[in-house]
Design a protein around this motif. Structure first.
Motif, PDB file in Angstrom:
ATOM      1  N   ALA A 135      52.099  72.358  32.611  1.00 59.43           N
ATOM      2  CA  ALA A 135      52.797  72.531  33.882  1.00 59.43           C
ATOM      3  C   ALA A 135      52.073  73.539  34.780  1.00 59.43           C
ATOM      4  O   ALA A 135      51.877  73.305  35.974  1.00 59.43           O
ATOM      5  CB  ALA A 135      54.230  72.969  33.623  1.00 59.43           C
ATOM      6  N   ASN A 136      51.651  74.652  34.201  1.00 61.87           N
ATOM      7  CA  ASN A 136      50.940  75.667  34.989  1.00 61.87           C
ATOM      8  C   ASN A 136      49.666  75.098  35.598  1.00 61.87           C
ATOM      9  O   ASN A 136      49.388  75.253  36.778  1.00 61.87           O
ATOM     10  CB  ASN A 136      50.505  76.833  34.091  1.00 61.87           C
ATOM     11  CG  ASN A 136      51.675  77.680  33.645  1.00 61.87           C
ATOM     12  OD1 ASN A 136      52.770  77.550  34.168  1.00 61.87           O
ATOM     13  ND2 ASN A 136      51.423  78.548  32.678  1.00 61.87           N
ATOM     14  N   LEU A 137      48.899  74.455  34.739  1.00 64.44           N
ATOM     15  CA  LEU A 137      47.604  73.926  35.148  1.00 64.44           C
ATOM     16  C   LEU A 137      47.766  72.844  36.209  1.00 64.44           C
ATOM     17  O   LEU A 137      47.118  72.872  37.258  1.00 64.44           O
ATOM     18  CB  LEU A 137      46.904  73.366  33.894  1.00 64.44           C
ATOM     19  CG  LEU A 137      45.564  72.694  34.057  1.00 64.44           C
ATOM     20  CD1 LEU A 137      44.535  73.692  34.590  1.00 64.44           C
ATOM     21  CD2 LEU A 137      45.073  72.133  32.711  1.00 64.44           C
ATOM     22  N   GLY A 138      48.650  71.891  35.933  1.00 66.17           N
ATOM     23  CA  GLY A 138      48.835  70.786  36.867  1.00 66.17           C
ATOM     24  C   GLY A 138      49.302  71.269  38.230  1.00 66.17           C
ATOM     25  O   GLY A 138      48.793  70.849  39.264  1.00 66.17           O
ATOM     26  N   ALA A 440      47.587  85.051  32.808  1.00 65.35           N
ATOM     27  CA  ALA A 440      46.930  85.065  31.497  1.00 65.35           C
ATOM     28  C   ALA A 440      46.460  83.656  31.136  1.00 65.35           C
ATOM     29  O   ALA A 440      45.372  83.463  30.577  1.00 65.35           O
ATOM     30  CB  ALA A 440      47.906  85.579  30.440  1.00 65.35           C
ATOM     31  N   ASP A 441      47.275  82.698  31.498  1.00 62.28           N
ATOM     32  CA  ASP A 441      46.991  81.310  31.176  1.00 62.28           C
ATOM     33  C   ASP A 441      45.754  80.790  31.915  1.00 62.28           C
ATOM     34  O   ASP A 441      45.033  79.933  31.429  1.00 62.28           O
ATOM     35  CB  ASP A 441      48.228  80.499  31.594  1.00 62.28           C
ATOM     36  CG  ASP A 441      48.407  79.255  30.769  1.00 62.28           C
ATOM     37  OD1 ASP A 441      47.794  79.152  29.700  1.00 62.28           O
ATOM     38  OD2 ASP A 441      49.170  78.382  31.198  1.00 62.28           O
ATOM     39  N   PHE A 442      45.528  81.319  33.104  1.00 67.91           N
ATOM     40  CA  PHE A 442      44.414  80.832  33.918  1.00 67.91           C
ATOM     41  C   PHE A 442      43.110  81.581  33.679  1.00 67.91           C
ATOM     42  O   PHE A 442      42.059  81.141  34.114  1.00 67.91           O
ATOM     43  CB  PHE A 442      44.764  80.924  35.411  1.00 67.91           C
ATOM     44  CG  PHE A 442      45.855  79.977  35.823  1.00 67.91           C
ATOM     45  CD1 PHE A 442      45.861  78.668  35.358  1.00 67.91           C
ATOM     46  CD2 PHE A 442      46.870  80.384  36.664  1.00 67.91           C
ATOM     47  CE1 PHE A 442      46.861  77.788  35.737  1.00 67.91           C
ATOM     48  CE2 PHE A 442      47.877  79.507  37.053  1.00 67.91           C
ATOM     49  CZ  PHE A 442      47.873  78.210  36.582  1.00 67.91           C
ATOM     50  N   GLY A 447      39.918  74.759  28.607  1.00 72.13           N
ATOM     51  CA  GLY A 447      39.651  74.112  27.324  1.00 72.13           C
ATOM     52  C   GLY A 447      39.658  75.055  26.138  1.00 72.13           C
ATOM     53  O   GLY A 447      39.692  74.613  24.992  1.00 72.13           O
ATOM     54  N   THR A 448      39.607  76.364  26.406  1.00 79.21           N
ATOM     55  CA  THR A 448      39.541  77.286  25.270  1.00 79.21           C
ATOM     56  C   THR A 448      40.934  77.801  24.910  1.00 79.21           C
ATOM     57  O   THR A 448      41.804  77.944  25.754  1.00 79.21           O
ATOM     58  CB  THR A 448      38.657  78.512  25.590  1.00 79.21           C
ATOM     59  OG1 THR A 448      38.978  78.959  26.897  1.00 79.21           O
ATOM     60  CG2 THR A 448      37.204  78.176  25.529  1.00 79.21           C
ATOM     61  N   ASP A 449      41.111  78.084  23.614  1.00 83.28           N
ATOM     62  CA  ASP A 449      42.358  78.703  23.162  1.00 83.28           C
ATOM     63  C   ASP A 449      42.303  80.162  23.593  1.00 83.28           C
ATOM     64  O   ASP A 449      41.226  80.717  23.734  1.00 83.28           O
ATOM     65  CB  ASP A 449      42.447  78.675  21.631  1.00 83.28           C
ATOM     66  CG  ASP A 449      42.430  77.254  21.091  1.00 83.28           C
ATOM     67  OD1 ASP A 449      42.637  76.317  21.884  1.00 83.28           O
ATOM     68  OD2 ASP A 449      42.203  77.093  19.874  1.00 83.28           O
ATOM     69  N   TYR A 450      43.442  80.772  23.787  1.00 83.82           N
ATOM     70  CA  TYR A 450      43.414  82.192  24.111  1.00 83.82           C
ATOM     71  C   TYR A 450      44.582  82.896  23.454  1.00 83.82           C
ATOM     72  O   TYR A 450      45.569  82.264  23.063  1.00 83.82           O
ATOM     73  CB  TYR A 450      43.408  82.424  25.627  1.00 83.82           C
ATOM     74  CG  TYR A 450      44.729  82.149  26.290  1.00 83.82           C
ATOM     75  CD1 TYR A 450      45.104  80.859  26.606  1.00 83.82           C
ATOM     76  CD2 TYR A 450      45.600  83.193  26.619  1.00 83.82           C
ATOM     77  CE1 TYR A 450      46.316  80.603  27.213  1.00 83.82           C
ATOM     78  CE2 TYR A 450      46.821  82.946  27.230  1.00 83.82           C
ATOM     79  CZ  TYR A 450      47.166  81.648  27.526  1.00 83.82           C
ATOM     80  OH  TYR A 450      48.373  81.398  28.123  1.00 83.82           O
TER      81      TYR A 450
END
Ligand code: ARG
Length: 582
Positions: A135-138, A440-442, A447-450
């Motif tokens: 949702a954040n990314l989209g 933090a999510d961005f 593609g990487t885990d964080y």
């Protein structure tokens, strides 16, 4: 065209006029600011093509550049790097333009119609942390694409047509066997039938039914039968499904509202089911639908392909349609209703194979024109401090609501209660919670885990959402105080700090274009931090409002206003709001 693009095109022409063809040209901001604002690194590659020494090429280009008043301090270093800086006049003019109209300095792209499929919440199941990233990314990609001139239609694409719904309906049937939905002789209108179920009930019913089905084969079989019933739009079953979707959707929407995520369409898999017949007809006409052990499949493995590529399972032996079927049908639905140039999907990297299969089948069956671009935008997982997917204390899957609560508790510790009014505390904490998580999510490439740490990312110091918000509020308050004095023009550059901020501002178009190309927000998040910290350094070193030199003060106010506006623009792309105080 953006200021930087214009300059880049002009330099490209200068290189051409000096006798060298070059395909594309990008000005690289220099990391040796003592040598110049920018570097031109192309002489080395030109040397190979033209069999001439890089220094000699650099000399010729330098000579041409020197005729252009926008540049100063042009020098050649090392094996043939050209360093150059912008003249103060040019930078002042550029700042004034950005101050007047920030958007005039953004490169618009050729406008495409894009359907953006993200979020993908599942009806009657609680949202979990994985749905958050999608949702954040989209949402951010939607905002970015719109800013760059595209027409974007966002779709929540609810998961509402699979076995989980079969289980939920079965359990409701067990608890309320006399409901009209299950009465074959009922002739009335289902619209008028109350369903005595709330979303809270649904959240209890699904886990209950799903656990029961794990050990009770007969129960599972009943759920399978119900699934095929609503999938075939059987009266009563399809109607109760739609009622459940309605109830669940309201709750899902509340969570998305909280996260500042807005959809144009709230379609689900069940809506696409109206296109399943058409899909099967197309596949049959082309002899792509193959019977295999009672199931119906579509092969998508290429000849000579070595890596495994399983076929799509479109209808199971028990007659149920799959997640792949609804995705293919959704493509038809979108073609008929929207006719997009591109369809983008934001989903967890574990779904990569699924989308590869769906895209291959779409191409094979020519469900859409070859020119329609299908793009899968996969992302990694948000992990806890142990490096494993974020879990609850007792090791269960963390629901999205619990995560939000957890972060909110953390942000509440950081609020300055002296300045935030009591009645604003909740709202402020909510805004900071969303900023904490999203920023933090961005930060890393999608593609990487964080690793997400609520303590670290809610901190007002450091590379965090709250840091950016706090700094932005401070810029606003400075502007409010200086408001009566702004005359809206910069006329001076004082030193390397304000100079550096303007150069950073100029780089915006390149950051936006790159983010759009790689479909990741990390460059924007990083840029926002760089710009903000440069500004904060400048703020700390200068007493802007007390400055006696009027020209300088004006120039600094204009600079502040431009950075502030840009922060607002970028925060909005990332889907972050700015509280009044914090
Ligand atoms: N509902 C799915 C899930 O929870 C995600 C949907 C993604 N979009 C799509 N068109 N398949 O995994």
């Amino acid at each position: 065209m953006s200021i930087i693009k214009t300059v880049e095109n002009d330099i490209k022409k200068i290189i051409k006029d000096s006798g060298y063809e070059i395909e594309s040209f990008v000005l690289q901001p220099s990391n040796r600011k003592d040598l110049g604002d920018y570097q031109i690194n192309d002489c080395m590659s030109l040397a190979k093509i033209y069999h001439e020494s890089p220094i000699s090429i650099a000399e010729k280009i330098k000579k041409e550049l020197e005729k252009d008043l926008r540049f100063k301090d042009i020098n050649i270093a090392g094996p043939g790097f050209i360093n150059l800086s912008f003249s103060d006049d040019f930078l002042i003019q550029a700042l004034n333009q950005m101050h007047d109209d920030l958007k005039s300095n953004i490169d618009q792209q050729e406008s495409k119609t894009i359907v953006l499929d993200y979020g993908g919440a599942n009806v009657s199941k609680a949202l979990h942390v994985g749905h958050l990233r999608s949702a954040n990314l989209g949402e951010a990609l939607k905002r970015l694409a719109r800013l760059l001139g595209h027409k974007v239609i966002s779709d929540a694409h609810l998961g509402d047509f699979g076995r989980p719904l079969g289980l939920v309906i079965l359990e409701i049937k067990k608890r309320y066997p006399n409901l009209a939905y299950f009465d074959e002789s009922y002739q009335g209108n289902y619209e008028e039938i109350e369903l005595p179920i709330t979303n809270k009930d649904l959240e209890e019913i699904y886990p209950y039914a799903s656990t029961k089905a794990k050990t009770d084969e007969a129960y599972l079989e009943e759920a399978r039968i119900i699934t095929t019933k609503f999938q075939q739009h059987e009266r009563g079953y399809y109607d109760i499904l739609k009622k459940i979707v309605e109830i669940s959707r309201k709750e899902i929407k509340k969570v998305y509202d909280f996260l500042n995520i807005e959809y144009d369409l709230w379609e689900g898999e069940s809506d696409a089911s109206n296109y399943v017949n058409e899909l099967f007809q197309i596949l049959k006409d082309q002899e792509l639908l193959v019977e295999s052990e009672g199931a119906k499949i579509v092969e998508v493995k290429e000849e000579n392909e070595n890596s495994p590529m399983p076929p799509l399972l479109l209808v199971t032996s028990s007659g149920a349609i799959s997640y792949q079927t609804t995705d293919l049908a959704t493509i038809l639905e979108r073609k008929h209703k929207i006719n997009p140039d591109e369809i983008w999907y934001c989903a967890d990297l574990r779904q990569q194979l699924h989308f590869e299969q769906v895209f291959r089948a779409t191409r094979k069956a020519k469900l859409v024109d070859d020119s329609v671009k299908l793009e899968y935008i996969g992302f990694g997982t948000m992990n806890g401090s142990d490096g494993k997917p974020f879990k609850t204390r007792d090791g269960g899957v963390m629901s999205l609501k619990s995560l939000l609560e957890l972060v909110k508790t953390e942000t509440k510790k950081r609020i300055n209660y002296d300045i935030v009014q009591a009645q604003k505390v909740e709202e402020t904490a909510n805004i900071i919670t969303v900023a904490t998580i999203k920023y933090a999510d961005f930060l890393s490439f999608r593609g990487t885990d964080y690793i997400f740490s609520p303590e670290k990312f809610s901190d007002v110091e450091g590379k965090t959402g709250p840091y950016i918000l706090y700094s932005t509020i401070r810029m606003k308050s400075l502007l409010l105080k200086g408001q009566s004095e702004i005359q809206e023009k910069s006329s001076r550059i004082n030193n390397n700090i304000d100079r550096d901020i303007i150069i950073t501002l100029l780089n915006l178009p390149n950051v936006l274009t790159k983010s759009y190309e790689i479909k990741s927000l990390n460059d924007i998040a990083d840029y926002l931090y760089t710009l903000t910290s440069k500004y904060n350094k400048f703020y700390a070193e200068n007493k802007i409002l007390q400055e006696e030199n009027e020209e300088l003060k004006q120039s600094w106010l204009v600079l502040t206003k431009t950075v502030y506006n840009l922060n607002l623009l970028l925060l909005d792309i990332l889907g972050l709001k700015v509280p009044e105080k914090m």
